[in-house]
Design a protein around this motif. Structure first.
Motif, PDB file in Angstrom:
ATOM      1  N   GLU A  73       2.187  28.262 -13.280  1.00 37.09           N
ATOM      2  CA  GLU A  73       1.242  28.149 -12.167  1.00 37.09           C
ATOM      3  C   GLU A  73       1.852  27.424 -10.971  1.00 37.09           C
ATOM      4  O   GLU A  73       1.495  27.699  -9.824  1.00 37.09           O
ATOM      5  CB  GLU A  73      -0.013  27.402 -12.641  1.00 37.09           C
ATOM      6  N   GLY A 104       2.114  38.133 -16.185  1.00 39.35           N
ATOM      7  CA  GLY A 104       0.780  37.609 -16.372  1.00 39.35           C
ATOM      8  C   GLY A 104       0.056  37.364 -15.066  1.00 39.35           C
ATOM      9  O   GLY A 104       0.405  37.926 -14.024  1.00 39.35           O
ATOM     10  N   THR A 130      -0.010  39.949 -20.256  1.00 39.57           N
ATOM     11  CA  THR A 130      -0.818  38.979 -20.988  1.00 39.57           C
ATOM     12  C   THR A 130      -2.239  39.502 -21.096  1.00 39.57           C
ATOM     13  O   THR A 130      -2.689  40.308 -20.275  1.00 39.57           O
ATOM     14  CB  THR A 130      -0.849  37.601 -20.303  1.00 39.57           C
ATOM     15  N   GLN A 132      -4.976  37.792 -20.586  1.00 39.95           N
ATOM     16  CA  GLN A 132      -5.756  37.307 -19.439  1.00 39.95           C
ATOM     17  C   GLN A 132      -5.538  38.177 -18.212  1.00 39.95           C
ATOM     18  O   GLN A 132      -6.488  38.539 -17.511  1.00 39.95           O
ATOM     19  CB  GLN A 132      -5.381  35.853 -19.134  1.00 39.95           C
ATOM     20  N   LEU A 173       3.004  37.128 -27.217  1.00 41.01           N
ATOM     21  CA  LEU A 173       2.365  35.987 -26.574  1.00 41.01           C
ATOM     22  C   LEU A 173       2.205  34.827 -27.555  1.00 41.01           C
ATOM     23  O   LEU A 173       1.804  35.028 -28.702  1.00 41.01           O
ATOM     24  CB  LEU A 173       0.986  36.377 -26.039  1.00 41.01           C
ATOM     25  N   GLN A 177      -1.762  31.374 -25.131  1.00 36.51           N
ATOM     26  CA  GLN A 177      -2.026  32.401 -24.124  1.00 36.51           C
ATOM     27  C   GLN A 177      -3.018  33.447 -24.622  1.00 36.51           C
ATOM     28  O   GLN A 177      -3.793  34.003 -23.835  1.00 36.51           O
ATOM     29  CB  GLN A 177      -0.717  33.059 -23.685  1.00 36.51           C
ATOM     30  N   ASP A 180      -6.322  31.798 -24.056  1.00 35.55           N
ATOM     31  CA  ASP A 180      -6.701  31.858 -22.639  1.00 35.55           C
ATOM     32  C   ASP A 180      -7.332  33.201 -22.295  1.00 35.55           C
ATOM     33  O   ASP A 180      -8.344  33.267 -21.583  1.00 35.55           O
ATOM     34  CB  ASP A 180      -5.469  31.630 -21.752  1.00 35.55           C
ATOM     35  N   GLY A 181      -6.745  34.264 -22.780  1.00 37.52           N
ATOM     36  CA  GLY A 181      -7.293  35.582 -22.515  1.00 37.52           C
ATOM     37  C   GLY A 181      -8.648  35.776 -23.163  1.00 37.52           C
ATOM     38  O   GLY A 181      -9.574  36.355 -22.562  1.00 37.52           O
ATOM     39  N   SER A 252      -4.840  24.834 -18.817  1.00 37.14           N
ATOM     40  CA  SER A 252      -4.658  26.230 -18.429  1.00 37.14           C
ATOM     41  C   SER A 252      -5.931  26.825 -17.851  1.00 37.14           C
ATOM     42  O   SER A 252      -7.033  26.301 -18.042  1.00 37.14           O
ATOM     43  CB  SER A 252      -4.218  27.058 -19.640  1.00 37.14           C
TER      44      SER A 252
END
Length: 348
Positions: A73, A104, A130, A132, A173, A177, A180-181, A252
């Motif tokens: 990020e 991603g 990804t 997400q 992944l 992660q 997160d998705g 995240s």
């Protein structure tokens, strides 16, 4: 293979199927004659998938080159954005050439912003790697970068020409992660389809991706510029963007959104704005995913960051208010009400 067609300011297909990455050149050749393509990716995705893509492009007559930036990020900023623009110019990329976002959410956001502004706009393809990115960032044409003041404060609406989603890429992944998705998928369930929750908890990723893309497609088509119903997709984000920024992005996006949804739902209920309190349901769902509801920042700090929210118009903000798990509405509230909602939501 599953296909969705998004009808916005431009019309494009979203293709979902395993093996699409290795066959990307063939799908691009159906839309474009051979030309120069700049593949924009990050340091993590590069070693896993860029060569597969580059080989497929070359096999179909395209001339690919690559622009690489550090993963994370912290790269979604003005410096990285400027570096990519300079690299495109040095590579003599013209408006008749193409960009590809391979990666991603950060890659998709950065590449989309670049595509919408380089030479006043150039076609681009999105290949999310990804979960997400596949269910959120890849479609809809919203692209942005972070400023020092906050998240996603500089951006454009610029629709891609094609989205190729290969769920096979999710196999590499790391678990955080995936979580997160799934958190972003819970958001789709909360605003539109409670029946999606069991599929999320069973980790039926192919179904989850298809259903979430279908939900987002329907909202993008009725509100491309994010001034009305599309804002439902921002459930939890008013608090979440502050959580991310205050944590220096160590929390995240997916986890911040999960915490933000719980807090916003609890606050709306305690203020009497919501008909039901779904914060308990959300807490249980996220606990199953290993996400806790705690927010290590004060409601006041979150409020200060919320004053930069893009849903603000005329000193009021649109908040997403749950009617039940699976149905939310928009309600314009004052800054005073926003401050109180966050206080009641964060201070359990």
């Amino acid at each position: 293979m599953k296909k969705y067609t998004v009808s916005a300011s431009s019309v494009y297909d979203v293709l979902i199927g395993r093996g699409l990455l290795a066959d990307a050149g063939r799908y691009l050749a159906e839309l474009y004659t051979p030309r120069h393509i700049s593949v924009i990716t990050d340091s993590t995705v590069n070693g896993k998938y860029s060569q597969v893509l580059m080989t497929s492009l070359m096999e179909h007559g395209f001339r690919p080159s690559k622009i690489l930036f550090p993963a994370g990020e912290h790269s979604k900023n003005l410096t990285t954005y400027a570096n990519i623009l300079e690299a495109l110019a040095e590579d003599c990329i013209s408006r008749s050439d193409l960009l590809i976002a391979l990666g991603g959410g950060v890659v998709c956001d950065l590449a989309g912003f670049v595509a919408g502004t380089y030479m006043r706009g150039i076609d681009y393809i999105v290949i999310p790697t990804t979960l997400q990115a596949a269910i959120d960032t890849a479609i809809g044409g919203k692209a942005a970068i972070n400023l020092n003041a906050g998240k996603n404060l500089a951006g454009v609406f610029w629709q891609p020409s094609l989205v190729l989603c290969d769920p096979g890429t999710f196999q590499t992944l790391p678990e955080p992660q995936i979580i997160d998705g799934l958190a972003e998928a819970v958001k789709c369930a909360a605003i539109s389809d409670a029946g999606l929750v069991p599929k999320i908890l069973d980790r039926d990723l192919d179904y989850v991706v298809e259903r979430c893309i279908s939900i987002k497609k329907s909202l993008v088509e009725v509100d491309e510029r994010d001034t009305g119903l599309r804002q439902l997709l921002n459930f939890g984000h008013t608090a979440a963007h502050g959580i991310e920024k205050l944590s220096a992005y160590s929390i995240s996006h997916g986890r911040a959104v999960a915490k933000g949804m719980i807090a916003e739902a609890r606050g709306a209920w305690r203020m009497g704005l919501a008909k039901t309190d779904i914060s308990g349901d959300l807490t249980e769902i996220f606990a199953s995913l290993g996400i806790t509801p705690d927010i290590p920042f004060s409601a006041r700090d979150l409020y200060e960051h919320a004053l930069k929210d893009k849903k603000i118009r005329d000193n009021r903000i649109n908040m997403i208010i749950p009617e039940s798990l699976g149905k939310c509405t928009l309600r314009r509230i004052s800054f005073t009400e926003l401050s109180e909602l966050l206080r009641l939501g964060v201070e359990a």
